[in-house]
Design a protein around this motif. Structure first.
Motif, mmCIF file in Angstrom:
data_model
loop_
_atom_site.group_PDB
_atom_site.id
_atom_site.type_symbol
_atom_site.label_atom_id
_atom_site.label_comp_id
_atom_site.label_asym_id
_atom_site.label_seq_id
_atom_site.Cartn_x
_atom_site.Cartn_y
_atom_site.Cartn_z
ATOM 1 N N GLU A 69 0.832 -1.208 0.000
ATOM 2 C CA GLU A 69 0.000 0.000 0.000
ATOM 3 C C GLU A 69 0.867 1.258 0.000
ATOM 4 N N ARG A 70 1.912 1.272 0.794
ATOM 5 C CA ARG A 70 2.802 2.433 0.844
ATOM 6 C C ARG A 70 3.526 2.604 -0.498
ATOM 7 N N ILE A 71 4.044 1.516 -1.026
ATOM 8 C CA ILE A 71 4.752 1.586 -2.299
ATOM 9 C C ILE A 71 3.821 2.078 -3.405
ATOM 10 N N SER A 72 2.592 1.581 -3.424
ATOM 11 C CA SER A 72 1.616 1.994 -4.439
ATOM 12 C C SER A 72 1.293 3.484 -4.307
ATOM 13 N N GLY A 73 1.228 3.966 -3.052
ATOM 14 C CA GLY A 73 0.937 5.377 -2.825
ATOM 15 C C GLY A 73 2.034 6.277 -3.368
ATOM 16 N N ILE A 74 3.287 5.881 -3.158
ATOM 17 C CA ILE A 74 4.407 6.673 -3.669
ATOM 18 C C ILE A 74 4.425 6.631 -5.198
ATOM 19 N N ARG A 75 4.188 5.450 -5.768
ATOM 20 C CA ARG A 75 4.169 5.313 -7.224
ATOM 21 C C ARG A 75 3.067 6.177 -7.840
ATOM 22 N N GLU A 76 1.906 6.176 -7.221
ATOM 23 C CA GLU A 76 0.794 6.972 -7.750
ATOM 24 C C GLU A 76 1.113 8.459 -7.687
ATOM 25 N N TYR A 77 1.689 8.895 -6.581
ATOM 26 C CA TYR A 77 2.048 10.305 -6.433
ATOM 27 C C TYR A 77 3.042 10.735 -7.508
ATOM 28 N N ALA A 78 4.050 9.892 -7.760
ATOM 29 C CA ALA A 78 5.130 10.255 -8.685
ATOM 30 C C ALA A 78 4.829 9.900 -10.135
ATOM 31 N N GLY A 79 3.793 9.105 -10.362
ATOM 32 C CA GLY A 79 3.509 8.655 -11.720
ATOM 33 C C GLY A 79 4.538 7.661 -12.228
ATOM 34 N N ILE A 80 5.100 6.867 -11.324
ATOM 35 C CA ILE A 80 6.124 5.878 -11.683
ATOM 36 C C ILE A 80 5.464 4.498 -11.730
ATOM 37 N N GLU A 81 5.374 3.923 -12.909
ATOM 38 C CA GLU A 81 4.754 2.610 -13.063
ATOM 39 C C GLU A 81 5.760 1.518 -13.402
ATOM 40 N N HIS A 82 6.912 1.906 -13.921
ATOM 41 C CA HIS A 82 7.886 0.929 -14.401
ATOM 42 C C HIS A 82 8.731 0.356 -13.260
ATOM 43 N N ASP A 83 9.461 -0.711 -13.563
ATOM 44 C CA ASP A 83 10.446 -1.270 -12.641
ATOM 45 C C ASP A 83 11.584 -0.256 -12.493
ATOM 46 N N VAL A 84 11.883 0.159 -11.278
ATOM 47 C CA VAL A 84 12.875 1.221 -11.070
ATOM 48 C C VAL A 84 14.301 0.696 -10.996
ATOM 49 N N PHE A 85 14.498 -0.616 -10.975
ATOM 50 C CA PHE A 85 15.825 -1.167 -10.709
ATOM 51 C C PHE A 85 16.629 -1.415 -11.987
ATOM 52 N N LEU A 86 17.905 -1.065 -11.922
ATOM 53 C CA LEU A 86 18.880 -1.468 -12.922
ATOM 54 C C LEU A 86 19.533 -2.767 -12.470
ATOM 55 N N THR A 87 19.908 -3.616 -13.407
ATOM 56 C CA THR A 87 20.753 -4.745 -13.057
ATOM 57 C C THR A 87 22.166 -4.225 -12.805
ATOM 58 N N ASP A 88 22.994 -5.037 -12.195
ATOM 59 C CA ASP A 88 24.379 -4.632 -11.964
ATOM 60 C C ASP A 88 25.062 -4.277 -13.285
ATOM 61 N N GLU A 89 24.817 -5.092 -14.308
ATOM 62 C CA GLU A 89 25.464 -4.868 -15.596
ATOM 63 C C GLU A 89 24.994 -3.554 -16.223
ATOM 64 N N GLN A 90 23.698 -3.271 -16.149
ATOM 65 C CA GLN A 90 23.171 -2.030 -16.704
ATOM 66 C C GLN A 90 23.732 -0.820 -15.968
ATOM 67 N N ALA A 91 23.839 -0.927 -14.646
ATOM 68 C CA ALA A 91 24.360 0.189 -13.852
ATOM 69 C C ALA A 91 25.822 0.452 -14.164
ATOM 70 N N VAL A 92 26.619 -0.616 -14.279
ATOM 71 C CA VAL A 92 28.040 -0.454 -14.605
ATOM 72 C C VAL A 92 28.188 0.216 -15.963
ATOM 73 N N ALA A 93 27.399 -0.225 -16.941
ATOM 74 C CA ALA A 93 27.491 0.333 -18.292
ATOM 75 C C ALA A 93 27.071 1.799 -18.314
ATOM 76 N N ARG A 94 25.999 2.127 -17.590
ATOM 77 C CA ARG A 94 25.511 3.510 -17.587
ATOM 78 C C ARG A 94 26.539 4.435 -16.926
ATOM 79 N N PHE A 95 27.097 4.014 -15.809
ATOM 80 C CA PHE A 95 28.083 4.847 -15.121
ATOM 81 C C PHE A 95 29.353 4.976 -15.949
ATOM 82 N N ALA A 96 29.750 3.898 -16.620
ATOM 83 C CA ALA A 96 30.958 3.933 -17.449
ATOM 84 C C ALA A 96 30.796 4.903 -18.605
ATOM 85 N N ARG A 97 29.603 4.944 -19.220
ATOM 86 C CA ARG A 97 29.361 5.885 -20.318
ATOM 87 C C ARG A 97 29.516 7.321 -19.837
ATOM 88 N N SER A 98 29.049 7.596 -18.623
ATOM 89 C CA SER A 98 29.153 8.936 -18.065
ATOM 90 C C SER A 98 30.614 9.339 -17.903
#
Length: 282
Positions: free
Chosen positions: A187-216
């Motif tokens: 219920e709490r998580i749904s409330g925050i998601r509704e407020y922010a309009g965030i419906e997608h999975d918010v998590f990066l995998t380790d590999e995605q995070a490493v690649a994104r930070f490396a590009r930066s």
């Protein structure tokens, strides 16, 4: 997007953690004026040495823009060992199903206002969603956080109001501190998601995070902060520029690696990114 860094995967994200500690120094030391331990532009305390979980927000440019620290209450934690006066003599909560959330901050200089993706409000909600979803998956029922009245109002208006408070609010340095309880519920998580309009999975995998930070970091020019070079840095820059063969370049690189403990990650990146004017060996 969110990356969760703990004792298992932290070896992959030493540079991300370094940027996170810098963000904490800018927020807690520079902007808020808290009495925190800042060394070499990074804010750390003894609880960071206990293998806590760090929930870190990385934007589309690969930069750290928000974070929160999660720590089990079965051992040392801030409410028990730093802010225990709030509890009015009552013993601190200690349970495997209650975690402490501390060191929440967002990069207000990089993020804008409003409700868009690159706003303070959005990243705040994203870090909260990541923290509660991660904790819920780990079997945690409740989170306790030491907050101030300003943060309390932020939580109340963002679908994340505390359901209870422990002890009484107390002056702590320049702020008033209070211990807030929040359930790790759907219920709490749904409330925050509704407020922010965030419906997608918010998590990066380790590999995605490493690649994104490396590009930066790849996109950043050497010495992009325009700080004066140290004597040792200047020496290596000169050596790299004067190298004319692959063998000479490799020798300089090996020496930089051998002395890498004397450089920050930014300095090392700048040196390794120095243009190499060597000619092909005959």
């Amino acid at each position: 997007m969110i990356i969760v860094i703990d004792g298992i995967n932290q070896h992959k994200f030493s540079d991300v953690l370094d940027e996170m500690f810098k963000l904490r120094a800018r927020v807690f030391g520079d902007r808020l004026g808290w009495e925190v331990n800042i060394k070499d532009g990074r804010e750390r305390d003894m609880f960071d040495d206990l293998n806590p979980t760090h929930v870190v927000s990385i934007d589309d440019d690969g930069e750290v823009v928000g974070c929160m620290r999660l720590l089990q209450t079965t051992g040392p934690h801030m409410l028990a060992d730093v802010f225990n006066s709030i509890l009015d003599g009552e013993p601190p909560l200690r349970s495997t199903q209650v975690w402490e959330a501390t060191r929440f901050c967002v990069d207000t200089k990089k993020l804008g206002r409003g409700r868009g993706k690159n706003s303070v409000s959005y990243v705040t909600s994203e870090v909260m969603i990541g923290s509660f979803e991660y904790a819920k998956t780990a079997g945690v029922l409740d989170s306790i956080a030491v907050i101030d009245p300003v943060m309390n109002r932020v939580l109340q208006r963002s679908g994340n109001a505390p359901y209870d408070y422990l002890g009484t609010a107390k002056p702590m340095g320049k702020v008033v501190a209070m211990a807030a309880m929040m359930d790790c519920s759907e219920e709490r998580i749904s409330g925050i998601r509704e407020y922010a309009g965030i419906e997608h999975d918010v998590f990066l995998t380790d590999e995605q995070a490493v690649a994104r930070f490396a590009r930066s970091n790849t996109a950043k020019p050497a010495n992009s902060n325009h700080q004066p070079l140290t004597g040792l840095e200047s020496y290596f820059v000169e050596q790299m520029h004067s190298a004319r063969t692959k063998h000479e370049v490799e020798a300089v690189l090996k020496l930089i690696e051998a002395l890498s403990d004397r450089f920050t990650p930014e300095q090392k990146f700048a040196l390794l990114s120095t243009p190499r004017a060597f000619a092909h060996e005959a």
